[in-house]
Design a protein around this motif. Sequence first.
Motif, short mmCIF file in Angstrom:
data_model
loop_
_atom_site.label_atom_id
_atom_site.label_comp_id
_atom_site.label_asym_id
_atom_site.label_seq_id
_atom_site.Cartn_x
_atom_site.Cartn_y
_atom_site.Cartn_z
N LEU A 13 0.81 -1.22 0.00
CA LEU A 13 0.00 0.00 0.00
C LEU A 13 0.84 1.27 0.00
O LEU A 13 0.30 2.38 0.02
CB LEU A 13 -0.95 -0.01 1.20
CG LEU A 13 -1.96 -1.16 1.19
CD1 LEU A 13 -2.81 -1.15 2.45
CD2 LEU A 13 -2.86 -1.09 -0.04
N THR A 14 2.16 1.11 -0.01
CA THR A 14 3.04 2.28 -0.09
C THR A 14 3.99 2.21 -1.29
O THR A 14 4.56 3.23 -1.67
CB THR A 14 3.88 2.42 1.20
OG1 THR A 14 4.64 1.21 1.40
CG2 THR A 14 3.00 2.65 2.41
N HIS A 80 -1.94 6.09 2.99
CA HIS A 80 -1.86 4.89 3.83
C HIS A 80 -1.36 5.27 5.22
O HIS A 80 -0.25 5.78 5.36
CB HIS A 80 -0.93 3.87 3.21
CG HIS A 80 -0.83 2.60 3.99
ND1 HIS A 80 -1.95 1.91 4.42
CD2 HIS A 80 0.26 1.91 4.46
CE1 HIS A 80 -1.55 0.84 5.10
NE2 HIS A 80 -0.23 0.83 5.14
N PRO A 81 -2.16 5.06 6.28
CA PRO A 81 -1.75 5.45 7.63
C PRO A 81 -0.48 4.76 8.11
O PRO A 81 0.19 5.26 9.01
CB PRO A 81 -2.95 5.04 8.49
CG PRO A 81 -4.11 5.00 7.56
CD PRO A 81 -3.54 4.54 6.26
N GLY A 82 -0.15 3.60 7.50
CA GLY A 82 1.05 2.88 7.90
C GLY A 82 2.32 3.36 7.25
O GLY A 82 3.41 2.89 7.58
N TYR A 86 3.07 9.12 7.64
CA TYR A 86 1.83 9.32 8.40
C TYR A 86 1.70 8.47 9.66
O TYR A 86 0.80 8.72 10.46
CB TYR A 86 0.63 9.02 7.49
CG TYR A 86 0.59 9.84 6.23
CD1 TYR A 86 0.31 11.20 6.28
CD2 TYR A 86 0.85 9.26 4.99
CE1 TYR A 86 0.28 11.96 5.12
CE2 TYR A 86 0.82 10.02 3.83
CZ TYR A 86 0.52 11.37 3.90
OH TYR A 86 0.50 12.12 2.75
N CYS A 87 2.53 7.46 9.83
CA CYS A 87 2.27 6.48 10.90
C CYS A 87 2.28 7.09 12.29
O CYS A 87 1.52 6.67 13.17
CB CYS A 87 3.24 5.30 10.80
SG CYS A 87 4.97 5.74 11.03
N THR A 93 -3.96 9.73 16.48
CA THR A 93 -5.25 10.36 16.21
C THR A 93 -6.00 9.62 15.12
O THR A 93 -5.43 9.35 14.05
CB THR A 93 -5.04 11.82 15.74
OG1 THR A 93 -4.23 12.51 16.69
CG2 THR A 93 -6.37 12.54 15.58
N ASP A 94 -7.26 9.28 15.36
CA ASP A 94 -8.10 8.68 14.32
C ASP A 94 -8.21 9.66 13.15
O ASP A 94 -8.55 10.84 13.35
CB ASP A 94 -9.49 8.38 14.86
CG ASP A 94 -9.51 7.24 15.85
OD1 ASP A 94 -8.54 6.46 15.88
OD2 ASP A 94 -10.49 7.12 16.62
N GLY A 95 -7.92 9.17 11.97
CA GLY A 95 -7.99 10.03 10.80
C GLY A 95 -6.83 10.99 10.68
O GLY A 95 -6.87 11.91 9.85
#
Length: 208
Positions: A13-14, A80-82, A86-87, A93-95
């Motif tokens: 996803l990255t 992608h939060p991971g 961004y991780c 924080t959600d979102g």
Amino acid sequence: GTRLGSTDAEHALTCRAPNALRVLRHDKIVDVVRRALRRGGVPSTKEPGLAVLHPRAGARGDLLFALEGEQCVGDVTVVHPGAVTYCGVAAMTDGGAAAVRDADKSSQYRRYGAGCYRFIPLTVETFGRLGKPFMDLVTDVASRATQHGNGTFTREQFVTGVLRELSVCLCRRNASLERAVAGCFVRVSGGAFSPGLAQPTAEVGSGQ
């Protein structure tokens, strides 16, 4: 991002290797948004040249639409939060990943004719969470749709339909990325790579 060939669970996803599939995922989400606008009675066009709105504008949005008499430009992004970028904030924080990307996009677009249109960053995280501006747009369009829908559906039904379509689109396109990157990992992990037949067959000895 992560190293090509990495076995990290976040890699698919990255990874930027299957760029065509990333672009396809983006374009399919744009199509989902445009269908939602159409169902809500909101006129729109794809890939507007922002110079049409302002002569100094140098960017191009994904969608131009008129909502309650206001010219709006929407720009779709999948994050992608991971991912390394961004991780940290996503863990706190959600979102959080979507919020960071929304802020970055808004800052970019302020350089192109601020005030001549309303810019709406349309960010969605790979796990399905929409950024606040994206979710606000969905609910605003739902409210407009129900006001002019002759009572045939509720605001909640409209929102649920849009979110379901976005979810299915995202799952399908993420799965395509997972499959593509799995193939890349096989290619770089050994010798004498065999890609497999484009047209599978049950005949013994075929394709040798």
